[in-house]
Write a protein that holds these residues in place. Structure first.
Motif, mmCIF file in Angstrom:
data_model
loop_
_atom_site.group_PDB
_atom_site.id
_atom_site.type_symbol
_atom_site.label_atom_id
_atom_site.label_comp_id
_atom_site.label_asym_id
_atom_site.label_seq_id
_atom_site.Cartn_x
_atom_site.Cartn_y
_atom_site.Cartn_z
ATOM 1 N N ASP A 1 51.966 105.468 23.177
ATOM 2 C CA ASP A 1 51.992 104.116 24.430
ATOM 3 C C ASP A 1 51.963 104.660 26.291
ATOM 4 O OD1 ASP A 1 52.328 101.949 25.749
ATOM 5 O OD2 ASP A 1 53.445 100.839 25.886
ATOM 6 N N ALA B 1 52.332 103.426 28.818
ATOM 7 C CA ALA B 1 53.109 103.972 29.291
ATOM 8 C C ALA B 1 54.461 104.414 28.999
ATOM 9 C CB ALA B 1 54.541 101.458 28.868
ATOM 10 N N GLU C 1 57.715 103.284 36.349
ATOM 11 C CA GLU C 1 58.143 101.893 37.258
ATOM 12 C C GLU C 1 56.870 101.133 37.663
ATOM 13 O OE1 GLU C 1 61.412 97.728 37.444
ATOM 14 O OE2 GLU C 1 62.302 99.525 37.248
ATOM 15 N N LYS D 1 53.409 101.326 36.065
ATOM 16 C CA LYS D 1 54.019 100.678 34.898
ATOM 17 C C LYS D 1 53.323 98.591 34.859
ATOM 18 C CE LYS D 1 57.401 101.573 32.487
ATOM 19 N NZ LYS D 1 58.785 100.971 31.691
ATOM 20 N N GLU D 2 53.759 98.146 35.391
ATOM 21 C CA GLU D 2 53.489 97.343 36.041
ATOM 22 C C GLU D 2 51.725 97.138 36.933
ATOM 23 O OE1 GLU D 2 55.321 93.995 35.743
ATOM 24 O OE2 GLU D 2 57.641 95.265 34.709
ATOM 25 N N MET E 1 49.431 98.470 35.634
ATOM 26 C CA MET E 1 48.733 98.974 34.911
ATOM 27 C C MET E 1 48.816 97.297 33.878
ATOM 28 S SD MET E 1 49.942 102.530 33.023
ATOM 29 C CE MET E 1 48.908 103.870 33.757
ATOM 30 N N PHE E 2 50.012 97.129 33.157
ATOM 31 C CA PHE E 2 50.260 96.079 32.294
ATOM 32 C C PHE E 2 49.590 94.787 33.285
ATOM 33 C CE2 PHE E 2 54.633 97.066 31.024
ATOM 34 C CZ PHE E 2 53.617 97.885 29.788
ATOM 35 N N MET E 3 49.429 94.838 35.113
ATOM 36 C CA MET E 3 47.682 93.784 36.028
ATOM 37 C C MET E 3 47.029 94.299 35.536
ATOM 38 S SD MET E 3 50.328 93.350 39.043
ATOM 39 C CE MET E 3 49.143 92.620 40.123
ATOM 40 N N LYS F 1 56.593 90.124 39.887
ATOM 41 C CA LYS F 1 56.715 90.774 38.867
ATOM 42 C C LYS F 1 58.591 91.580 38.774
ATOM 43 C CE LYS F 1 52.729 90.109 36.292
ATOM 44 N NZ LYS F 1 52.945 89.758 35.214
#
Length: 692
Positions: free
Chosen positions: A62, A64, A133, A136-137, A139-141, A162
């Motif tokens: 992954d 992340a 962190e 990562k956040e 990337m999720f967005m 977030k």
């Protein structure tokens, strides 16, 4: 910071350059043109870590987790130090609160203050979270951002939600208003500064020769004859005192700078040939100096010639209200010869003396500000600008805002082409490091960092655009309302006529119209067409141009239109006097202006018996109105003016047809329409006076 080419990185990743370019654009928002483009090493490292790790691991690790691994160690030590210092602080707080503050501290909300943008690293540091962190956040967005990449306020706000932090936008402390207020210095830290001198005069009266003579006489012998870098200005020493000379092309540049709010000249040396006397250009220069309220020293040049007649020059100056000192006036006149160097030292002494009387001061310990003298795009060095520092001290590494552009000074050179590290008030320098080429006359200000400079340059662009659209120049139509509102205390006029006699007559007649509320002042009068120079002076002085039996040339019309300068032309002097008088008391009759509504192109024609010619047209821009006046243009030449007898869409009569639609048109009293003709619809609108 080191960089790597796209094809080199593609090779390392074992993929084609084309695939890598697509990957960079889609996932990292990095736009590159081709395989030879370069990207920052930091971005390249991130891409390698993310994709090479994924490729190696058959279980497809992954992303992340890779980010966690890459940035976790980077920040671990830093966070440990921060937490340690914070723990100590909290312990002190608990002791001071009797040990009751622990639970309250845990509930304190973290607030991140930012301007328009913030880098990912800054954001992570502010909220004291690991870089991994935060990335990562993001990337999720759906946002692929490296550590030093900027994110906008909207993205930061969502990221804050977030991560349970509040993100608020604040206005930059270093606003445009702050800069303009900084101009008003207190006198506590000011010290004497060198005068800035501009040399003006008629084209062949020896202006350039005089500048060269001064330069050769006062520049050290080791430098004389060496290759000097032309930066539009240079500094000379006169008995321990410095003088800065601006080598401008003439009064046009001087006035163009003034129209941009850049009053950079302290003293003007007006060069007049002793054998030739005052010429039209000399008189124009005098008008420009008077309008700028700058002290004038007259250098009567070419005194080595047998036909030299300084008294004739002084008489002509007196006619222009410049009375020489030896004739009982206050204008310094110095006989000189650029050829024999006669009088050069005396002229420079007079400049120093005048500067002392003016008490020129500046504060070298503040943020630097000044004006662009000239600028160009150099093939090897990029945007190059010559600046005159007017206040403060400018140093290499400083970030500056220049007009609507910005930059960080990479290198600085003096007028001899020698690298220097800093420059104080009244010193001209050439700098490298701007993002774009500025305009001559643009003001520059030192700001705290490059990010601030960029943000302010963007804001300034918007502000300049807004100001340009709402420019409020004086015109006869709204003169009365501006007088009543107290906006106008002086009505400046520029007179151009076909003969000199008319100029004098009109000047006297106009100045007699002065009243308590407003003074009428003719700032320049001349013979011949209304030129670009006249419009430039009118723009700088907020003046109206009045012409008698003369017309503006094409350049003058274009600039007047762009700068919103009013030009009025008359055949009879009496009409102009009546107009000015009526404008001052608010009784001027309304004027009319033509407004083009739209243009349609004739695509096909149909001749119908007993009816006439119907043109099938396509509306190119604007709209065609049924009741508008129209003109027929063929190869941009007007061949007929008339009205519409019918306007149809398909078989229906319509009142108007908009851009992009087809229509049928019939004209009144004109049937000779041909394919390709342009039908231009226009109307005449009354320009009403602004009333209170």
């Amino acid at each position: 910071m080191s960089k790597i080419r796209v094809y080199e990185l593609a090779k390392e990743l074992g993929m084609s350059s084309k695939d890598l370019i697509t990957l960079l654009k889609d996932e990292f928002s990095i736009d590159v043109k081709n395989h030879m483009s370069v990207i920052e090493d930091e971005d390249a490292q991130l891409i390698k870590e993310l994709y090479m790790t994924s490729a190696k691991d058959s279980d497809n690790v992954d992303i992340a987790d890779v980010v966690e691994e890459k940035y976790g160690e980077l920040q671990e030590a830093e966070l440990a130090v921060k937490k340690k210092s914070k723990k100590g602080k909290n312990r002190d707080d608990e002791n001071s609160n009797g040990g009751e503050g622990g639970s309250e501290n845990s509930e304190v909300e973290v607030v991140v203050e930012m301007t328009d943008t913030i880098t990912v690293k800054e954001f992570a540091d502010k909220i004291e979270k690991p870089y991994s962190e935060v990335i990562k956040e993001l990337m999720f967005m759906g946002v692929m951002a490296a550590l030093n990449q900027e994110i906008d306020f909207q993205t930061a706000e969502k990221l804050g939600e977030k991560l349970s932090v509040l993100v608020v936008q604040k206005e930059d402390d270093f606003s445009i208003e702050t800069l303009s207020n900084e101009d008003e210095d207190d006198d506590t830290n000011t010290e004497k500064r060198p005068p800035v001198v501009t040399v003006m005069g008629h084209v062949d009266h020896g202006k350039t020769s005089l500048l060269d003579a001064i330069r050769k006489a006062k520049v050290a012998s080791s430098e004389a004859g060496g290759i000097t870098q032309h930066i539009g200005a240079y500094t000379v020493d006169v008995a321990g005192e410095k003088i800065t000379f601006l080598d401008t092309p003439g009064h046009e540049a001087f006035t163009a700078m003034r129209s941009r709010g850049a009053q950079i000249t302290d003293i003007v040396i007006l060069v007049v040939a002793a054998d030739d006397g005052l010429m039209p250009q000399t008189r124009e220069a005098i008008s420009h100096c008077k309008a700028a309220k700058v002290p004038i020293i007259v250098a009567i040049n070419k005194m080595d010639k047998e036909s030299a007649n300084p008294d004739r020059v002084k008489q002509q100056l007196a006619d222009e209200n410049l009375l020489a000192e030896d004739w009982g006036g206050d204008v310094i006149t110095v006989p000189v010869s650029a050829h024999t160097k006669e009088g050069i030292d005396t002229l420079l002494e007079m400049v120093v003396l005048t500067a002392e009387m003016e008490e020129l001061k500046a504060n070298s310990k503040r943020n630097a500000r000044g004006t662009v003298i000239e600028a160009k795009l150099d093939k090897g060095r990029g945007p190059v600008a010559s600046l005159l520092v007017q206040n403060g001290t400018l140093s290499v590494g400083d970030s500056i805002l220049v007009g609507t552009t910005y930059g960080r000074i990479r290198a600085m050179f003096d007028d001899k082409g020698k690298r220097i590290k800093s420059a104080g008030p009244s010193i001209p320098v050439e700098i490298l490091g701007l993002s774009e080429v500025p305009s001559a006359g643009d003001r520059f200000n030192e700001v705290k960092d490059e990010k601030t400079a960029r943000e302010m340059a963007d804001k300034r662009k918007e502000k300049v655009r807004g100001e340009y659209l709402s420019t409020n120049k004086v015109s006869l139509e709204d003169l009365y309302s501006q007088i009543k509102e107290g906006k106008i205390k002086e009505l400046n006029l520029i007179i151009k006529a076909d003969v000199q006699g008319s100029v004098e007559a009109v000047k006297q007649s106009f100045e007699k119209l002065s009243a308590d509320e407003v003074k009428v002042r003719v700032i320049h009068g001349g013979v011949g067409a209304i030129t670009e120079t006249d419009v430039t002076l009118a723009n700088a002085s907020n003046a109206i141009i009045i012409g008698f039996n003369v017309r503006p040339d094409n350049n003058a019309i274009a600039i007047a239109d762009r700068e919103n300068v009013e030009i009025k032309t008359y055949r009879v002097i009496y009409s102009a006097i009546e107009d000015i008088k009526a404008a001052m008391i608010g009784m001027l009759e309304p004027d009319y202006k033509e407004v083009v509504l739209g243009r349609a192109e004739v695509r096909q024609t149909y001749k119908i018996s007993n009816v006439g010619t119907v043109a099938g047209c396509y509306v190119l821009n604007g709209k065609i109105l049924r009741n508008a006046s129209v003109r027929v243009l063929r190869d941009s030449i007007v061949i007929f003016e008339t009205g519409l007898s019918s306007l149809k869409r398909f078989k229906d009569d319509v009142k108007e047809v908009a851009t992009g639609y087809e229509c049928g048109i019939m004209l009144e009293k004109f049937n000779d329409l041909k394919d390709g003709d342009i039908i231009e619809a226009y109307t005449m609108e009354e320009v009403k006076k602004k009333t209170l």
